[in-house]
Design a protein around this motif. Structure first.
Motif, PDB file in Angstrom:
ATOM      1  N   UNK A  82       5.642   4.907  -7.776  1.00  0.00           N
ATOM      2  CA  UNK A  82       6.715   4.968  -6.704  1.00  0.00           C
ATOM      3  C   UNK A  82       6.124   4.762  -5.457  1.00  0.00           C
ATOM      4  N   UNK A  83       6.767   4.107  -4.454  1.00  0.00           N
ATOM      5  CA  UNK A  83       6.307   4.259  -3.081  1.00  0.00           C
ATOM      6  C   UNK A  83       6.867   5.157  -2.099  1.00  0.00           C
ATOM      7  N   UNK A  84       7.833   5.869  -2.281  1.00  0.00           N
ATOM      8  CA  UNK A  84       8.450   7.019  -1.634  1.00  0.00           C
ATOM      9  C   UNK A  84       8.085   8.349  -2.344  1.00  0.00           C
ATOM     10  N   UNK A 101      14.822   8.383  -6.389  1.00  0.00           N
ATOM     11  CA  UNK A 101      13.386   7.531  -6.306  1.00  0.00           C
ATOM     12  C   UNK A 101      13.176   6.558  -7.040  1.00  0.00           C
ATOM     13  N   UNK A 102      12.855   5.413  -6.345  1.00  0.00           N
ATOM     14  CA  UNK A 102      12.811   4.078  -7.104  1.00  0.00           C
ATOM     15  C   UNK A 102      11.533   4.098  -7.498  1.00  0.00           C
ATOM     16  N   UNK A 103      11.490   3.670  -9.004  1.00  0.00           N
ATOM     17  CA  UNK A 103       9.991   3.446  -9.872  1.00  0.00           C
ATOM     18  C   UNK A 103       9.917   1.874  -9.805  1.00  0.00           C
ATOM     19  N   UNK A 104       8.789   1.445  -9.451  1.00  0.00           N
ATOM     20  CA  UNK A 104       8.604  -0.059  -9.225  1.00  0.00           C
ATOM     21  C   UNK A 104       7.816  -0.583 -10.425  1.00  0.00           C
ATOM     22  N   UNK A 105       6.747  -0.090 -10.946  1.00  0.00           N
ATOM     23  CA  UNK A 105       6.141  -0.877 -12.015  1.00  0.00           C
ATOM     24  C   UNK A 105       5.899   0.286 -13.237  1.00  0.00           C
ATOM     25  N   UNK A 139       0.696  -1.308  -0.051  1.00  0.00           N
ATOM     26  CA  UNK A 139       0.126   0.110  -0.043  1.00  0.00           C
ATOM     27  C   UNK A 139       0.897   1.371   0.078  1.00  0.00           C
ATOM     28  N   UNK A 140       0.284   2.379   0.136  1.00  0.00           N
ATOM     29  CA  UNK A 140       1.052   3.528  -0.049  1.00  0.00           C
ATOM     30  C   UNK A 140       1.549   3.923  -1.267  1.00  0.00           C
TER      31      UNK A 140
END
Ligand code: ADP
Ligand code: ASP
Ligand code: MG
Length: 479
Positions: free
Chosen positions: A374-376, A358-362, A327-328
């Motif tokens: 992003x989650x951050x 900043x990390x990109x996830x998907x 989540x988030x």
């Protein structure tokens, strides 16, 4: 002969045993840990990595937060309670002389932490480094305590300061280990193993080349264990926690989640990355590089089989092995006709995220748009401002990622249809079949994620007659 091939360089008979916070929550838990380490000495050379006592890191960081807001004494009663938990366990389980020694260590720690808290309030520019120094007491004290408890259980334990082994960069709060870690870890631990001693070190903490304390990020003790295991070329890395292995979903959301007997590195890495808290996301990489099995075991039920993670997980009937969620999450959508037929556009776009660390996830792309998660969200305003130079930007916060994982997904048709039919009334965006092809990942609204995960678990694991991957399993077994 190169260093890695000298007989004493690798420790193929070493096994790393990492115990999480709940495994060392109280005297009963520590006694169980002592039993596990004692038994592990038969046939292998244990190396113990331990987390802070349950709640310890939270208490230390809350005290640092209070100090940063100008009240360095606010949380001292809570810290005293934490220190007293250590003292009480030592009185109950350690030999009297070690319990006295622990008492002295605790008194010194109390004075040092109080002093560090005053400095947090007085020196805002040093807060990140001081925070790590304060947090490190959690693992340093639990490792000292566990050493004393093991000695009383006739395990020849020896406390090791993890900051002499894990050498990191200077990114406080989420430091990255440097290559020196391997050599330093071997130099610290190999002589102890050669003397048949059992090293005990705190997870989560490290130090810069200059010796300044750092931490690897919350939940980082799993990662420490993997780094130590890789440095020693250990036989196995065992993560002892409070559940009987990696489960088919988060048990706090799906009470009927079941343990998974085996996973491939790729499956475990995807699950950890997309929210399965049982493993820190970075745990798998060092193990995979050295082909070391990772076993997840339950310290409350040491006899349970747990989960073993290896290069090639067992193929079983059922293409889907687990569902993770996180989540988030914030989704960013960048629309630009400049993408059409242009090269260099995506590079420019991702450089914005790199600049802001900043990390990109998907990520998904169409001809004129890029959507990513992003989650951050810490640097989001600055990132959005820069992205606006590239196109129009839409921001959706309050989202969640759901990740359905299984090696069988590679070869089983129809799973995506089944997944999306199960949650047809829930709005789904950003669908991505991971490059490793062991995961199907998508985004839903955070308010509906529990419902989505519950329904998917029910459909994929619990409903009678569903045999999603039998064909795939048969096919793969035959190949
Ligand atoms: P430790 O203190 O041992 O490091 P953590 O709390 O970090 O333990 O991780 C264990 C917890 O992870 C479990 O108690 C469980 O609530 C949570 N969890 C989330 N997803 C999963 C999953 N797929 N399998 C097992 N545990 C999970
Ligand atoms: N004690 C640290 C934390 O609570 C690290 C860990 O437990 O893995 O985040
Ligand atoms: Mg953990």
């Amino acid at each position: 002969m190169s260093e890695s091939t000298t007989p004493s360089a690798g420790r193929a008979d070493a096994t790393v045993l990492k115990f999480g916070g709940t495994s060392v929550a109280d005297a009963a838990a520590l006694q169980r840990v002592a039993g596990v380490v004692h038994d592990a000495q038969r046939g292998t050379r244990p190396v113990v990595v331990v987390s802070a006592l349950a709640g310890g890191t939270d208490a230390l960081l809350a005290a640092a937060d209070a100090a940063a807001s100008g009240d360095p004494k606010l949380m001292l009663p809570q810290l005293d309670a934490l220190l007293e938990r250590h003292a009480e366990i030592a009185r109950g389980l350690a030999r009297p002389e070690s319990a006295k020694g622990i008492g002295t260590v605790l008194a010194r720690a109390r004075a040092e932490i109080a002093d560090l808290l005053e400095r947090v309030a007085a020196e805002p520019e040093h807060q990140p480094a001081l925070r790590d120094e304060i947090a490190s007491y959690g693992e340093r004290l639990s490792a000292a305590l566990l050493t004393a408890v093991l000695l009383a259980a006739d395990v020849p334990a020896r406390y090791v300061d993890a900051r002499h082994c894990l050498i990191t960069d200077e990114t406080h709060g989420r430091a990255t280990p440097l290559p020196n870690t391997e050599q330093r870890t071997r130099a610290e631990l190999a002589p102890l193993l050669d003397r048949r001693l059992v090293p005990v070190l705190g997870g989560y903490i490290g130090a810069t080349l200059e010796g300044v304390t750092t931490t690897l990020g919350r939940g980082g003790s799993d990662y420490s264990a993997a780094l130590v295991g890789a440095a020693l070329a250990a036989r196995e890395i065992q993560i002892w926690t409070d559940v009987s292995g990696v489960l088919s979903a988060d048990p706090r959301v799906v009470p009927g989640a079941r343990p998974i007997p085996s996973l491939s590195y790729a499956e475990a890495a995807e699950l950890a990355y997309f929210g399965a808290k049982v493993l820190h996301p970075k745990t798998i990489q060092p193990a995979m590089e050295r082909d070391i099995p990772v076993r997840i075991c339950n310290s409350h039920a040491p006899g349970d089989p747990g989960t073993v993670v290896t290069a090639r997980g067992e193929v079983r009937a059922g293409a889907v092995k687990a569902i993770a969620h996180k989540t988030g999450i914030t989704v960013l959508q960048i629309n630009s006709t400049r993408m059409l037929g242009a090269y260099g556009f995506l590079r420019g776009l991702f450089e914005v995220f790199e600049r802001h660390q900043t990390v990109v996830d998907v990520v998904t792309t169409s001809e004129v748009s890029v959507s990513l998660t992003v989650d951050d969200a810490g640097s989001l305003p600055a990132i959005v401002a820069e992205l606006q130079a590239l196109g129009t930007v839409a921001v959706e916060s309050g989202r969640a990622i759901v990740c359905v994982v299984g090696e069988g997904l590679r070869i089983t048709p129809g799973i995506a249809a089944r997944v999306f039919a199960t949650i047809a009334d829930i709005n789904v965006s950003l669908i991505s079949q991971g490059a490793s092809r062991v995961n199907l990942t998508f985004v839903v609204e955070e308010t509906r994620v529990r419902e989505a995960v519950l329904r998917l678990h029910e459909a994929l694991f619990e409903r009678q007659g569903v045999d999603l991957g039998a064909a795939a399993a048969a096919e793969e077994l035959a190949s």
